[in-house]
Design a protein around this motif. Structure first.
Motif, short mmCIF file in Angstrom:
data_model
loop_
_atom_site.label_atom_id
_atom_site.label_comp_id
_atom_site.label_asym_id
_atom_site.label_seq_id
_atom_site.Cartn_x
_atom_site.Cartn_y
_atom_site.Cartn_z
N ARG A 29 -3.96 0.73 -2.78
CA ARG A 29 -3.90 -0.62 -2.20
C ARG A 29 -4.34 -1.66 -3.23
O ARG A 29 -4.96 -1.32 -4.23
N THR A 35 0.84 -1.19 0.00
CA THR A 35 0.00 0.00 0.00
C THR A 35 0.89 1.25 0.00
O THR A 35 2.02 1.22 0.49
N PHE A 94 -3.18 -1.13 -8.50
CA PHE A 94 -3.76 -0.54 -7.29
C PHE A 94 -5.20 -0.13 -7.46
O PHE A 94 -5.61 0.29 -8.55
#
Ligand code: COA
Length: 165
Positions: free
Chosen positions: A11, A2, A61
């Motif tokens: 994340r 993250t 992400f």
């Protein structure tokens, strides 16, 4: 992995993100210049989420807005055989124009730099996609040439602008 920025948490994506992600994957305004076609149902978004993976040379992400914990976009950065890292992104329509794409992209780039040192970067967007070109330039890349890319399903072809750093 993250990454935290001023306003975002970057994340990994999970299958639980399907409903939030479908808000943009199912929006033709967002998919217009993307290599995927607008998702017609949340099932397609689930199929995509099942395939998303990160490795040592590819980082994908979900972008979560810290202020309300909502997933508002996704993107990634990966190393290609030509030695260049390329990044990309897309955001929920109501979140455009707030600097989120630039913030997320700079964070992804910085993260790769902190792991691998000096890196070569490239990015490509549809020639008409002024907002994306602006994001790429704000990340320090400069225009190098025009090109062309096709959507996964082969139905859309775009004249593109290519950038490097
Ligand atoms: C491209 C996209 C990610 C930009 O996200 P964003 O969070 O709005 O981007 P930012 O706010 O960080 O920066 C956009 C910049 O472009 C500018 N911009 C936006 N629309 C513009 C337009 N039509 N003409 C000129 N500049 C424009 C903004 O003013 C901003 O620059 P500024 O910070 O100097 O004011 C978003 O529009 C999106 O998700 N589009 C659909 C998916 C997509 O096309 N992804 C890229 C594929 S290559």
């Amino acid at each position: 992995m993250t990454i935290t920025t001023e306003r975002l948490l970057l994340r990994p994506l999970t299958l639980d993100d399907a409903e939030a992600a479908f808000e943009w994957t199912g929006d033709e305004r967002v998919a217009k210049y993307m290599i995927y076609s607008t998702h017609e149902s949340i099932e397609t978004t689930k199929e995509w989420l099942r395939t998303v993976k990160s490795t040592d040379t590819q980082f994908e992400f979900g972008f979560v807005r810290k202020s309300d914990g909502k997933l508002i976009g996704s993107g990634g950065i990966r190393l290609y055989d030509d030695g260049f890292w390329e990044f990309g992104y897309n955001f929920r329509y109501d979140c455009w124009g707030m600097g989120y794409a630039t913030e997320a992209s700079k964070a992804m780039i910085d993260n790769v730099r902190s792991r691998y040192g000096d890196i070569r970067l490239k990015a490509e967007c549809a020639a008409e996609n002024t907002a994306s070109a602006h994001v790429i330039e704000k990340c320090g890349l400069h225009f190098v040439s025009f090109g062309e890319y096709q959507s996964y399903d082969g139905l859309k072809t775009f004249r593109s602008k290519k950038f490097e750093l």
